[in-house]
Structures are given as structure tokens and as C-alpha cells.
Design an enzyme around this catalytic site. Structure first.
Site, PDB file in Angstrom:
ATOM      1  N   PHE A 156      -1.423   8.324  -2.664  1.00 12.85           N
ATOM      2  CA  PHE A 156      -0.205   9.130  -2.727  1.00 12.85           C
ATOM      3  C   PHE A 156      -0.477  10.634  -2.715  1.00 12.85           C
ATOM      4  CE2 PHE A 156       3.951  10.368  -4.554  1.00 12.85           C
ATOM      5  CZ  PHE A 156       4.798   9.519  -3.881  1.00 12.85           C
TER       6      PHE A 156
ATOM      7  N   ARG B 278      -1.492   4.320  -0.623  1.00 13.64           N
ATOM      8  CA  ARG B 278      -2.435   4.193  -1.740  1.00 13.64           C
ATOM      9  C   ARG B 278      -3.180   5.509  -2.018  1.00 13.64           C
ATOM     10  NH1 ARG B 278      -6.384  -1.057  -1.692  1.00 13.64           N
ATOM     11  NH2 ARG B 278      -6.773  -1.237  -3.935  1.00 13.64           N
TER      12      ARG B 278
ATOM     13  N   GLU C 232      -5.152   2.386  -7.254  1.00  4.96           N
ATOM     14  CA  GLU C 232      -5.403   3.495  -6.331  1.00  4.96           C
ATOM     15  C   GLU C 232      -6.774   4.165  -6.465  1.00  4.96           C
ATOM     16  OE1 GLU C 232      -1.361   5.727  -5.432  1.00  4.96           O
ATOM     17  OE2 GLU C 232      -1.476   5.169  -7.548  1.00  4.96           O
TER      18      GLU C 232
ATOM     19  N   ARG D 271       1.376  15.432  -5.769  1.00  8.79           N
ATOM     20  CA  ARG D 271       0.161  14.768  -6.243  1.00  8.79           C
ATOM     21  C   ARG D 271      -1.083  15.330  -5.556  1.00  8.79           C
ATOM     22  NH1 ARG D 271      -1.245  10.038  -9.367  1.00  8.79           N
ATOM     23  NH2 ARG D 271       0.961   9.670  -9.802  1.00  8.79           N
TER      24      ARG D 271
ATOM     25  N   PHE E 262       0.820  -1.223   0.000  1.00  5.55           N
ATOM     26  CA  PHE E 262       0.000   0.000   0.000  1.00  5.55           C
ATOM     27  C   PHE E 262       0.849   1.267   0.000  1.00  5.55           C
ATOM     28  CE2 PHE E 262      -2.347  -3.228   2.584  1.00  5.55           C
ATOM     29  CZ  PHE E 262      -3.265  -3.592   1.609  1.00  5.55           C
TER      30      PHE E 262
ATOM     31  N   GLU F  18       7.432   1.158  -0.338  1.00 10.05           N
ATOM     32  CA  GLU F  18       8.039   1.742  -1.535  1.00 10.05           C
ATOM     33  C   GLU F  18       9.444   2.251  -1.217  1.00 10.05           C
ATOM     34  OE1 GLU F  18       7.276   5.292  -4.801  1.00 10.05           O
ATOM     35  OE2 GLU F  18       5.580   4.532  -3.641  1.00 10.05           O
TER      36      GLU F  18
END
Length: 744
Positions: free
Chosen positions: A351, A349, A699, A317, A235, A239
Site C-alpha cells: 500500500f 500489498r 504485507e 503510506r 492483494f 479492496e
């Protein structure tokens, strides 16, 4: 609970090929791999305070504990003590100062995990405590920023507000969210020949881990091999943040030349890792007398935590999605990346997109109350249309936002819902229902243009079977199934003939992380390219033949003719670009649209609630696997609902995580899921840059969960029309109960 999905189009497959392994327990994760003889176990020593200067760190007593092999500190790092990605501001092991509770200051290596835990209490750590800041607004006021602030603008906001008939403004508080992946963070490092390391890591970003570990150890990247079979959920939490734990075992294995393993327990994982970013936000919205939004202004104070991690990209984002599915001619949105003394917050998820969308939905809700109408009336009037432009410069090329909305309204009879709810509420004094409609428009691509590239390696063996390697990491989203489908379709063979190898930095190098909903698109397109090279060679061979051959006969002949049956494919998403100085460009390959209708029901005596139904029209293009996509839509929805309703992430003023266990942090359970979930796949042509025109699905569905918050809010207003509920998530039962009787 009843789950349904409908469609007028047939998918190419209707199952997840990995499901049998999952349900039988045969799927392997990092902690399942057989251990090499002599394996040691690592355990980090965390800071007990959120901010302070280290005056003493003494590890001699811990090193003498039975079973302890060595205790590492920052002085033992042969390369750079730095794991920061976007900004080099995060040490692997703290030195000088600590900036959050749980920050690693030392690393214990022992013969067993139990012995490592026994030694942790013997580490002597003295810290002169300093002031702790956990509020992003306070951090901003003090100039505590992790990265430069950003602003997107379009039109003339100041002039537009002056001409508006209605102007509303307010504040929104958005909570963070714990990832709660089933498999905790973990890694296992095994020394190889010539001073190298093979590392099995539960990571979404193998190359990031490889690059960072090479920097920490001061050795070339080709000496580090990261291998990922699959991970038990990520999720976004794996990363960048998986890299810390992989670097720790790599450090120990490099020095000791013995295998070293580290699997975090749930408590340490929750305390020491970052979450979805909490935000504190201001908004101002202006409308004409007919409900058209003329101007929108918002300021986002992002709680980035103690180090940058991925916060600058998450912040960006948020701005990209600040207007969600709406066209507003005059926009000014500003975001500040604030440094606080909590663990570095990270990808989750969506972002940053969900936070931006939540704020504009709050503004829409506020405006609707001022105009004495239902929010859906305003939402529909302001939806994006073909030819409209986002504040960041990209133009809308379709009417899918409106198509999804109108299909949902018609298919699920929105007006009938509203009438039935009005009748129900009039007849029930102590139980009330509320309805919300949640449109979603989510851009697909990494917003850092250079990350939109992928590679794939394909071998066709002499017996006709196929081996495939890509940079995609399977984390429950079904990407392995989709990669197998891509190869099978490219060659015109059964999926049974295709084997997907582990994700490995030696076979496929320089990969982007499995994130941004782009994993299937990027890796699938690279895989198509590789398969296409082999197919082209086989087609030349076919052209020489007078009679058709079966696949196996063709491959046998190709081997006899010495045809190359291996290929490496590369794909870089075309058309995308973005100028961060002008804050304009075309950052997304395409957008995913959808609309959800949510109905909530509140017990007005207790403040408890449930969700009667969620009905969704979702555009997944020409879906290549309806079963996988449906699972992502349902899972994303429930995870989003958990974020906006139940999951209360709390830090004390001293930086201590108060919701540090699954007893104090409530995630959705079986009784939290709506009674009815209906999903309809909109009939559309898909997108050119989506793999097989099957749009990304990881997402976007999470944002449907935002509607759960506003459905509850509307149910509260049905009981208490005078309630002035702050726009503050999550909408827990405690908040509901207090709001129901506010001012009564």
C-alpha cells in the site's frame, strides 16, 4: 528449491484449516455458487480510447441482439452515478467524458455470457479524442492532481546538507504491478423481498460495496446484503475496485428483479482494473565521513490514474515508510498524487510502503558507491534504535530492527557469503554473483484512524458447538484459521467445535476492509471480546458448582439456567492517532521488522539470472500459527521479487495497456523462485495490540523482494564496475543485458 524455517519457540498450531478444501476443490468462490433459475449475465462496454468527449452512445442495435434483455447506461441509474470512496470523482458508467481505456460506458445484460459478448460489438460509441497523459511528472507540471500534496518534515534539511561530507542525488522510476489474483473480479446479485438485494461478491471490502451500491440505487444500506465466503486472492485489488462490478449487477438486478451475475474474463480484468501505483521519484541524501546519514530529501510523483480510488491513502503510506528502517535526523519527503489517463490505480500489498522503501534503498546504494563501500555497511550504521523518532512523530520503543539485522548477519554468516562471492566472481568471467541485504520496518494499522475498528458475533449452541461471524475476509492469507484458533483458545475447546460463518454485512455491520495487514488483529480482538463476555457468564455459573463440568455439561447447564450464550464484540485499536494538518502523530499500533539476505547469479552472456538463496530473519512476535505465517513470508517475498525483477507493466502513449495478457506480462513461475529460502522467526515478545501477541504478517515480507533488485545490480557491477545503471524497476533480463555491456 529448498524451503526451511527455524525457530526456538513453539507455535500453537501448524496448519491451515482450509487447506483440505483448497486442494480437493471443495472451497467455494463466487462462480461456484449454484445459480438461481433465470439468472442473467452482465458485460460492461469499455471505452476504446483513453481520453475524450462522448458525442454519441447508441445501444439500440445491441439491445436487439438475440438473448439480450437490456442495455443500461448512466441514465438508468436511480441514485448517484458515483462509486468514488475517498474522492467522489469516479462514475459507475461514464457520461460526458472518458478518462481511460476500458472505462465502462454501458452494461449489457443477456441470457448467456456469449450473447452479451456478441452484443458488445453492436454498441455504437463515438468519442472526440483528447490529449492523453500517462506520465505523472507531466501531469504534475500541468496541475493535474487527484488530491492535495503532502509533506513530512523533521529537523532542518537545508542546514544539514550544507554540513555533509558526501551528498548524492538522483532519480528513481518504479514500475506498477498487476495483481493477478487467481479468481478474477466478479459478483452475483439476487433480488430479495421488499426491494432488497443479496450480493455474493469477490471483495475485500463488503461494507464499502454495500454503502456504494446503496448510493447508486438510492436505497438504504439495510436493503443491501453483501456476502463473502472467501475470495481467490485480492492483494488489495479487491479492496475498492470490486465495488464497481458488484454495483453493476446490483443495478441490473434492481431494475429487472432477476438474478444477475458478472465474472470478468482475465483480459477484461487486466485492461479495466487499476494496478500497484507506478512512481517517478527524486532523492537527495547527505552523509558524514563515517557513513551516518544526516539528511534525506525525496519527492514522489505518484501515478494515480484517472480517478482517486485509494491513491491519497496509498500516497500517505509512502511518506510513512519513506525512511524504512533508518533513523535520519533531518528529513523532508513530499508526495504528489497525479492524475493520468490510465485505469485508477489502487491498493496493492504494501500500500505505497514498498515504493517509499525502494527509493531510500536506491539512495543508500548510490551513497555506498560514492563511498566505495558495500551498501550493507551504511545500512547497519543507520538502523533505528530504541528512542529514535520517525519523521511523522512516532517513537521507536525497541531495538528490533537491529536485532533482526544482527541475527541475520550472524545466523547466515554474511561475511562468509561476501568472501565466497568475491572468490567466485574472481574465478568466473561470464557468471557473476551479487548480494544485497534488505531490512524492513513496516507499520501496522490503517492510517485512517477511524478504520481501526471491528466487530464479531458469537453463538454457543446447546450441543457445545460454536458459530462465529467476523468482518474478516479470507483471501488465502489464513485469517479463517486464525479466527477459529482465537475462539477455540478463548473457550478452551477443540477447533473442531468452531465453525466460521461467511463474512456478511447483515450479521456484522460497518466493517473495515480486509487490508492493511490488520485483519487478524482487529477482528481477532473483537472476537476475543465476544468470547470473553460468554466466558464471564459461564465462569459465574462454574462458581456456583461444587464439582467441575466438561464443556458440554457446562453448556447444557447454561441452557437450563437460561444463560445468554450469544455475544457481540467490538474492538477499536487504542493509542493510535494522527493530525494531518501537522503531519505528526502515532498512526501505528506497532511495527514489524525483519532482515533478508539475497544472493543473485547472472549469466553475463545472456543477461538471464536466478537467485541462489534468500535468508530471512523475521519478527512475527509470538506467532499463533507458524505454517500460515511461513506461507505468507514466502509468498510475499516471491511477489515482491516479481515486482522488482520480472513484472513489466507497460502502457503506450495512447493509454493502451501493452502488457494486457499473461503472455505479455511475466509473473514469477516455479523457475523464478530462489533455490533456497530460509526463514527464521525471531524470538520476541510480540506486540500488545497484536492478536495473541502474534504480529501481522501479510504485507511486510513483500518488501524483502526489493533486495532482489539490488542483488542483481551488485552482480552487474561485479562484471562491469563502470556501469551506470538507472534506478529503474523492474530489473528485467533485457535491462541486465544492456547494463552488463554499458560502456565496455
Amino acid at each position: 528449491m529448498i524451503l526451511r524455517h527455524t525457530s526456538t519457540r513453539r507455535g500453537q498450531a501448524d496448519r491451515n484449516l482450509e487447506a483440505p478444501g483448497h486442494v480437493t476443490g471443495q472451497s467455494l468462490y463466487v462462480d461456484d455458487y449454484p445459480e438461481v433459475a433465470g439468472t442473467l449475465y452482465a458485460l460492461a462496454v469499455p471505452s476504446p480510447v483513453a481520453h475524450g468527449h462522448i458525442t454519441a452512445l447508441e445501444v439500440r442495435d445491441a439491445a436487439q441482439v438475440d438473448g439480450v434483455v437490456r442495455v443500461f447506461t448512466a441514465e438508468d441509474i436511480p441514485g448517484q452515478n458515483q462509486i468514488g470512496g475517498i474522492v467522489a470523482d469516479e462514475p459507475l458508467l461514464a457520461t460526458g467524458e472518458v478518462h481511460y481505456r476500458g472505462q465502462p460506458v454501458a452494461l449489457i445484460i443477456a441470457v448467456s455470457p456469449e450473447q452479451a459478448h456478441a452484443a458488445r460489438t453492436s454498441v455504437q460509441l463515438r468519442i472526440d479524442e483528447k490529449e492523453v497523459i500517462t506520465d505523472p511528472r507531466e501531469a504534475f507540471a500541468r496541475g493535474m492532481l487527484l488530491h492535495r500534496s503532502r509533506r513530512f518534515q523533521m529537523g532542518d534539511v537545508k542546514t544539514a546538507f550544507a554540513s555533509c561530507a558526501v551528498v548524492v542525488e538522483g532519480q528513481v522510476e518504479i514500475a506498477g504491478q498487476e495483481h493477478v489474483y487467481i479468481e478474477p473480479q466478479g459478483a452475483y446479485a439476487i433480488p430479495t423481498e421488499s426491494g432488497g438485494l443479496r450480493i455474493y461478491s469477490s471483495t475485500q471490502g463488503p461494507t464499502h460495496g454495500q454503502r456504494t451500491i446503496a448510493r447508486v440505487l438510492g436505497i438504504p444500506m439495510h436493503q443491501i446484503e453483501i456476502d463473502v465466503g472467501r475470495i481467490g486472492g485480492g492483494f488489495g485489488g479487491k479492496e475498492d475496485q470490486a465495488t464497481m462490478w458488484a454495483a453493476m449487477v446490483a443495478l441490473a438486478a434492481h431494475h429487472l428483479q432477476r438474478p444477475v451475475k458478472y465474472i470478468l474474463d482475465r483480459s477484461d480484468d487486466m485492461i479495466m482494473t487499476g494496478k500497484r501505483h507506478p512512481y517517478s521519484c527524486d532523492y537527495k541524501m547527505g552523509l558524514d565521513q563515517n557513513g551516518k546519514v544526516l539528511a534525506y530529501q525525496a519527492t514522489f510523483f505518484q501515478n494515480g490514474g484517472a480517478a482517486a480510488d485509494l491513491s491519497p491513502a496509498v500516497l500517505e503510506r509512502t511518506l510513512f515508510h519513506a525512511t524504512n528502517s533508518y533513523f535520519i535526523p533531518n528529513v523532508e519527503v513530499t508526495a504528489h498524487c497525479c492524475k493520468t489517463h490510465v485505469p485508477p490505480n489502487t491498493a496493492f500489498r504494501g500500500f505505497g510502503g514498498p515504493q517509499g522503501m525502494f527509493v531510500i534503498e536506491a539512495a543508500m546504494h548510490h551513497a555506498a558507491r560514492s563511498l566505495s563501500c558495500h551498501p550493507s555497511d551504511l545500512q547497519r550504521k543507520n538502523l533505528l534504535r530504541q528512542g529514535d523518532v520517525f519523521p511523522y512523530g512516532q517513537k521507536i520503543i525497541d531495538d528490533l530492527a537491529i536485532r533482526c539485522w544482527d541475527d541475520a548477519v550472524s545466523r547466515y554468516q554474511l561475511e562468509t557469503h561476501q568472501e565466497e562471492i568475491a572468490v567466485f566472481n574472481a574465478a568466473h568471467e561470464l557468471t557473476k554473483k551479487g548480494l544485497a541485504v534488505m531490512p524492513v520496518c513496516f507499520g501496522i494499522s490503517f492510517t485512517n484512524t477511524q478504520m481501526n475498528q471491528a466487530r464479531a458475533l458469537v453463538h454457543v449452541y446447546s450441543d457445545g458447538s460454536v458459530g462465529v461471524s467476523t468482518g474478516a475476509v479470507e483471501m488465502g492469507q489464513g485469517v479463517n484459521t486464525k479466527m477459529i484458533q482465537v475462539a477455540a483458545q478463548a473457550f478452551g475447546i477443540s477447533t473442531d467445535l468452531v465453525r466460521l460463518e461467511t463474512t456478511n454485512t447483515t450479521r456484522v455491520a460497518n466493517t473495515s476492509p480486509s487490508a492493511a495487514s490488520s485483519t487478524a488483529d482487529l477482528n481477532g480482538k473483537a472476537l476475543q471480546e465476544a468470547c470473553g463476555q460468554i466466558t464471564e457468564r459461564l465462569n459465574k455459573l462454574r462458581a456456583e458448582l461444587e464439582e467441575p463440568l466438561t464443556w458440554h455439561e457446562l453448556i447444557s447447564l447454561a441452557i437450563a439456567r437460561r444463560v445468554n450464550l450469544s455475544a457481540k464484540g467490538h474492538y477499536a485499536t487504542p493509542v493510535i492517532h494522527f493530525d494531518k494538518e501537522k503531519e505528526k502523530g502515532h498512526p501505528f499500533a506497532y511495527h514489524v521488522n525483519g532482515t533478508a539476505i539475497l544472493v543473485a547469479r547472472i549469466d553475463c552472456v545472456r543477461g538471464t539470472y536466478d537467485f541462489e538463496r534468500v535468508q530471512i530473519v523475521h519478527d512475527s512476535g509470538s506467532s499463533m500459527n507458524r505454517a500460515v505465517d511461513l506461507g505468507q513470508i514466502e509468498g510475499g517475498l516471491v511477489q515482491g521479487m516479481g515486482w522488482t525483477t520480472l513484472e513489466e507493466l507497460r502502457y503506450g502513449e495512447d493509454g493502451r495497456l501493452l502488457s494486457s495478457t499473461l503472455a505479455t506480462y511475466k509473473i514469477p513461475g516455479i523457475y523464478s523462485i530462489p533455490e533456497h529460502i530460509d526463514v527464521h522467526f525471531l524470538e520476541s515478545d510480540g506486540a500488545e495490540h497484536a492478536i495473541l501477541r502474534s504480529k501481522a504478517v501479510g504485507e511486510p515480507p513483500l518488501m524483502y523482494g526489493i533486495g532482489a533488485y539490488f542483488a542483481l545490480y551488485n552482480a552487474i557491477l561485479a562484471f562491469n564496475p563502470q556501469a551506470r545503471v538507472p534506478y529503474s524497476s523492474p530489473m528485467t533480463p533485457e535491462k541486465v543485458l544492456m547494463a552488463l555491456y554499458q560502456g565496455r
